[in-house]
Design an enzyme around this catalytic site. Structure first.
Site, PDB file in Angstrom:
ATOM      1  N   GLU A 166       0.829  -1.203   0.000  1.00 45.63           N
ATOM      2  CA  GLU A 166       0.000   0.000   0.000  1.00 45.63           C
ATOM      3  C   GLU A 166       0.869   1.262   0.000  1.00 45.63           C
ATOM      4  O   GLU A 166       0.517   2.270  -0.628  1.00 45.63           O
ATOM      5  CB  GLU A 166      -0.924   0.007   1.220  1.00 45.63           C
ATOM      6  CG  GLU A 166      -1.941  -1.116   1.247  1.00 45.63           C
ATOM      7  CD  GLU A 166      -2.889  -1.071   0.057  1.00 45.63           C
ATOM      8  OE1 GLU A 166      -3.260   0.038  -0.373  1.00 45.63           O
ATOM      9  OE2 GLU A 166      -3.257  -2.143  -0.454  1.00 45.63           O
ATOM     10  N   TRP A 183       2.072   1.872  -3.478  1.00 42.49           N
ATOM     11  CA  TRP A 183       1.050   2.500  -4.299  1.00 42.49           C
ATOM     12  C   TRP A 183       1.214   4.021  -4.285  1.00 42.49           C
ATOM     13  O   TRP A 183       0.955   4.695  -5.298  1.00 42.49           O
ATOM     14  CB  TRP A 183      -0.354   2.147  -3.801  1.00 42.49           C
ATOM     15  CG  TRP A 183      -0.946   0.901  -4.390  1.00 42.49           C
ATOM     16  CD1 TRP A 183      -1.071  -0.315  -3.792  1.00 42.49           C
ATOM     17  CD2 TRP A 183      -1.532   0.750  -5.705  1.00 42.49           C
ATOM     18  NE1 TRP A 183      -1.686  -1.211  -4.646  1.00 42.49           N
ATOM     19  CE2 TRP A 183      -1.985  -0.586  -5.823  1.00 42.49           C
ATOM     20  CE3 TRP A 183      -1.701   1.627  -6.777  1.00 42.49           C
ATOM     21  CZ2 TRP A 183      -2.595  -1.063  -6.977  1.00 42.49           C
ATOM     22  CZ3 TRP A 183      -2.317   1.149  -7.929  1.00 42.49           C
ATOM     23  CH2 TRP A 183      -2.751  -0.183  -8.023  1.00 42.49           C
ATOM     24  N   TRP A 217     -21.024  10.990 -19.685  1.00 39.72           N
ATOM     25  CA  TRP A 217     -21.510  10.963 -18.319  1.00 39.72           C
ATOM     26  C   TRP A 217     -22.868  11.658 -18.239  1.00 39.72           C
ATOM     27  O   TRP A 217     -23.165  12.557 -19.026  1.00 39.72           O
ATOM     28  CB  TRP A 217     -20.527  11.647 -17.384  1.00 39.72           C
ATOM     29  CG  TRP A 217     -19.149  11.055 -17.404  1.00 39.72           C
ATOM     30  CD1 TRP A 217     -18.037  11.584 -17.988  1.00 39.72           C
ATOM     31  CD2 TRP A 217     -18.744   9.822 -16.819  1.00 39.72           C
ATOM     32  NE1 TRP A 217     -16.949  10.755 -17.801  1.00 39.72           N
ATOM     33  CE2 TRP A 217     -17.352   9.662 -17.088  1.00 39.72           C
ATOM     34  CE3 TRP A 217     -19.404   8.825 -16.090  1.00 39.72           C
ATOM     35  CZ2 TRP A 217     -16.628   8.558 -16.648  1.00 39.72           C
ATOM     36  CZ3 TRP A 217     -18.666   7.728 -15.652  1.00 39.72           C
ATOM     37  CH2 TRP A 217     -17.308   7.601 -15.928  1.00 39.72           C
ATOM     38  N   ASN A 228     -10.647   2.689   3.302  1.00 37.76           N
ATOM     39  CA  ASN A 228     -10.271   2.526   1.896  1.00 37.76           C
ATOM     40  C   ASN A 228     -11.181   1.570   1.139  1.00 37.76           C
ATOM     41  O   ASN A 228     -11.521   1.808  -0.032  1.00 37.76           O
ATOM     42  CB  ASN A 228      -8.819   2.055   1.783  1.00 37.76           C
ATOM     43  CG  ASN A 228      -8.330   2.067   0.345  1.00 37.76           C
ATOM     44  OD1 ASN A 228      -8.317   3.115  -0.303  1.00 37.76           O
ATOM     45  ND2 ASN A 228      -7.954   0.907  -0.176  1.00 37.76           N
ATOM     46  N   TRP A 257     -16.458  10.791 -12.822  1.00 34.64           N
ATOM     47  CA  TRP A 257     -15.568  10.543 -11.684  1.00 34.64           C
ATOM     48  C   TRP A 257     -14.932  11.833 -11.172  1.00 34.64           C
ATOM     49  O   TRP A 257     -14.569  11.935  -9.988  1.00 34.64           O
ATOM     50  CB  TRP A 257     -14.467   9.544 -12.060  1.00 34.64           C
ATOM     51  CG  TRP A 257     -13.594   9.964 -13.219  1.00 34.64           C
ATOM     52  CD1 TRP A 257     -13.783   9.671 -14.544  1.00 34.64           C
ATOM     53  CD2 TRP A 257     -12.408  10.763 -13.157  1.00 34.64           C
ATOM     54  NE1 TRP A 257     -12.784  10.240 -15.306  1.00 34.64           N
ATOM     55  CE2 TRP A 257     -11.926  10.907 -14.482  1.00 34.64           C
ATOM     56  CE3 TRP A 257     -11.708  11.365 -12.118  1.00 34.64           C
ATOM     57  CZ2 TRP A 257     -10.783  11.633 -14.793  1.00 34.64           C
ATOM     58  CZ3 TRP A 257     -10.551  12.091 -12.420  1.00 34.64           C
ATOM     59  CH2 TRP A 257     -10.099  12.216 -13.748  1.00 34.64           C
ATOM     60  N   TRP A 311      -9.599   7.276  -7.903  1.00 40.64           N
ATOM     61  CA  TRP A 311     -10.838   7.512  -8.642  1.00 40.64           C
ATOM     62  C   TRP A 311     -10.729   7.020 -10.085  1.00 40.64           C
ATOM     63  O   TRP A 311     -11.657   6.398 -10.619  1.00 40.64           O
ATOM     64  CB  TRP A 311     -11.196   9.003  -8.608  1.00 40.64           C
ATOM     65  CG  TRP A 311     -12.023   9.342  -7.413  1.00 40.64           C
ATOM     66  CD1 TRP A 311     -11.592   9.836  -6.221  1.00 40.64           C
ATOM     67  CD2 TRP A 311     -13.445   9.183  -7.291  1.00 40.64           C
ATOM     68  NE1 TRP A 311     -12.650   9.995  -5.357  1.00 40.64           N
ATOM     69  CE2 TRP A 311     -13.798   9.606  -5.989  1.00 40.64           C
ATOM     70  CE3 TRP A 311     -14.447   8.722  -8.139  1.00 40.64           C
ATOM     71  CZ2 TRP A 311     -15.110   9.573  -5.522  1.00 40.64           C
ATOM     72  CZ3 TRP A 311     -15.760   8.708  -7.680  1.00 40.64           C
ATOM     73  CH2 TRP A 311     -16.079   9.124  -6.396  1.00 40.64           C
TER      74      TRP A 311
END
Length: 577
Positions: free
Chosen positions: A366, A369, A398, A436, A454, A477
């Site tokens: 993590e 990341w 969208w 998360n 988004w 996202w």
């Protein structure tokens, strides 16, 4: 808050402890084994208990082998440390370098720029957290290192370079030190500051400090930036294991200004007004996220000593305390990513970084990341400009208009009719934080169930979260919206009921945040789909809304639109700029 005198004071009398005091400290703080390769990799174990965080903190650093800060002899030069998203003293490469030479006095500045915060949609909770950490940092810099911290004001981002230049001229500064940031606007800002100061004869030194792996340093075998996490992670682990001295050495402690140094300024923070104070309903947030390095290291120790070993399973359960709760401290640089990386090794040599325990390895993943998403932001700057990482995603149509706006507001209010989604949104509203696993679920629901852009969700997260970080927020996202680095096709759509049943099976998290469902019976796991399992009448009586969309129908609508959009890009004439 008491000073951390045992590892900052240069007065031998003050730092010497009696034999009884040393014995007490030895009982309170366990001495960690030295890691192979370099004593610089020895991570102290700061807290055996939390009776006295400060005393344990300073004792741990003494046990770790750090000598007391050396005092400078003369001060013919003046250096400035420019703090940004690195609000700490420990393991701060720019600060250490600024205080390194014998003949320099150090001042510190932080530039408060409301326009920059507005451009980045900085939340009121994050602004408050920054102010509280500035106060803690200012107290420690002055009391422990004799370094005053001055907050400068610049209304707009373009005002930052002349504001710093004016300060340097006014106070006869010879050199400026700062740690680099990698967002597009921040890189441009730092270039302008460097050019302006060098033009007037001020030397500028910048440092790689935000990441363990600098974003431009790790390339694929083809000499290009990685675009998929898994191969990046493997390469990251190999590179760090091959040269741990470069990537994991903790910076030495900054040297103290002489006590007789005559500086024209003193730390004054009480008169600086926060342009984004806490909003109604957020007054309880500071108690959830106390400020300061001591708190950050305390959390790291508690996590390392407790839940880190269970992180593989515990990280996914929102009702448990199975995560580190360090994200706000990392995003503001109150603790370094190197410290956290070393803690994940738990005494294992960095050269054997691939052999650590499963829970520790998962948490390290993590942390990696964070490096990965910052590398993506650096290498593909369009993601800083509200553009998708994947060009084909720009073709997605969208939903817009009053109906979409009303649906967005129901999502914001936690009234979608899907309990896990609603509980998560209500948690964020009250605490400015979200687990998360829940972040992925609420993001997927907005993008793929409601077909709402988004970017609206990313912006709302930035406006609410105390730990918002552009690289991680944007990366998360876009990953969920299938416009980012996720190697899986676009048909990944989270099923909120199944996610709820899997990760909150007893409904503890849901009941806590949705009081309307606190009396929902445990039979048939009714709380995960109350309108069909508990009954429409009971939900209506309790005041809980019906699901705003049908999962299967929403999923099909999503897949149909994504296929159309991706085909348009592949076979059509769409040009991505």
């Amino acid at each position: 808050m008491p000073a951390i005198t045992a590892f900052f004071k240069s007065d031998g009398k003050n730092t010497s402890l009696t034999k009884r005091k040393r014995a007490d400290d030895d009982r309170k703080v366990k001495k960690e084994p030295k890691l192979e390769g370099s004593s610089g990799f020895d991570v102290p174990n700061p807290f055996e208990d939390d009776d006295d965080k400060e005393e344990a903190f300073r004792a741990a650093w003494r046990e770790a082998g750090f000598e007391d800060v050396k005092q400078k002899r003369t001060t013919s030069q003046r250096h400035v440390m420019w703090f940004k998203s690195d609000l700490r003293i420990l393991d701060n490469r720019a600060l250490t370098a600024a205080a390194e030479s014998d003949d320099s006095a150090v001042l510190a500045i932080y530039v408060l720029c409301p326009g920059e915060w507005e451009n980045h949609h900085v939340s009121h909770a994050k602004a408050d957290f920054v102010f509280r950490n500035l106060s803690d940092l200012g107290d420690r810099l002055e009391s422990e290192l004799g370094i005053p911290l001055v907050v400068l004001n610049a209304a707009r981002p373009r005002d930052i370079p002349p504001t710093i230049e004016k300060f340097c001229k006014q106070h006869e500064i010879n050199r400026l030190f700062f740690n680099r940031e990698y967002e597009v606007n921040e890189r441009a800002r730092d270039r302008r500051v460097t050019e302006e100061l060098e033009r007037v004869g001020v030397q500028v030194d910048s440092f790689e400090d935000q990441n363990v792996m600098p974003p431009a340093e790790l390339l694929s075998p083809k000499g290009k930036p990685y675009t998929v996490y898994s191969p990046y992670q493997r390469a990251w682990l190999a590179k760090v294991a091959g040269n741990p001295d470069k990537y994991l050495t903790i910076a030495s402690l900054p040297r103290r200004n002489p006590p007789d140094t005559k500086l024209p300024l003193r730390t004054v923070l009480t008169t600086i007004e926060n342009p984004r104070p806490l909003r109604d309903g957020e007054q309880g947030v500071p108690a959830l996220f106390p400020a300061g390095e001591v708190e950050a290291h305390h959390r790291l120790y508690l996590f390392r000593a407790g839940e880190m070993k269970n992180y593989v399973e515990g990280r996914n359960i929102p009702s448990n305390s199975g995560t580190s709760k360090l994200s706000a401290y990392l995003s503001n640089g109150v603790i370094s990513l190197r410290h956290c990386t070393l803690a994940s090794l738990n005494g294992t040599s960095p050269k054997r970084i691939g052999s650590i325990q499963a829970g520790h390895a998962r948490w390290l993943s993590e942390l990696i990341w964070r490096d990965f998403y910052r590398m993506i932001m650096y290498s593909f700057p369009q993601v800083c400009k509200y553009k998708p990482y994947r060009a084909e995603a720009a073709c997605i149509k969208w939903r817009e208009g009053p109906e979409a706006d009303a649906d967005f507001q129901r999502w914001v209010d936690g009234k979608t009719g899907y309990p896990l989604v609603d509980a998560a949104m209500r948690q964020m509203d009250k605490t400015c934080y979200m687990h998360n696993r829940c972040r992925m679920n609420v993001a997927s629901f907005l993008c793929k169930h409601l077909m709402i852009d988004w970017r609206r969700g990313e912006k709302y997260f930035s406006e609410k979260l105390i730990d918002a970080d552009l690289a991680s927020n944007n990366g998360g996202w876009q990953w969920t919206a299938s416009s980012g680095t996720d190697p899986q096709p676009y048909f990944r759509v989270f099923a909120p009921t199944l996610q709820s049943e899997k990760f909150d099976p007893a409904g503890d998290y849901i009941r806590y945040w949705i009081p309307e469902l606190k009396h929902c019976p445990p039979a048939k796991m009714a709380i995960h789909e109350p309108w069909t399992r508990w009954g429409k009448a009971e939900c209506t009586k309790a005041g809980y809304p019906a699901p705003m969309v049908d999962h299967k129908a929403a999923r099909q609508r999503c897949l149909t639109e994504y296929k159309r959009a991706f085909d348009e890009y592949k076979f059509g004439s769409y040009e991505y700029e």
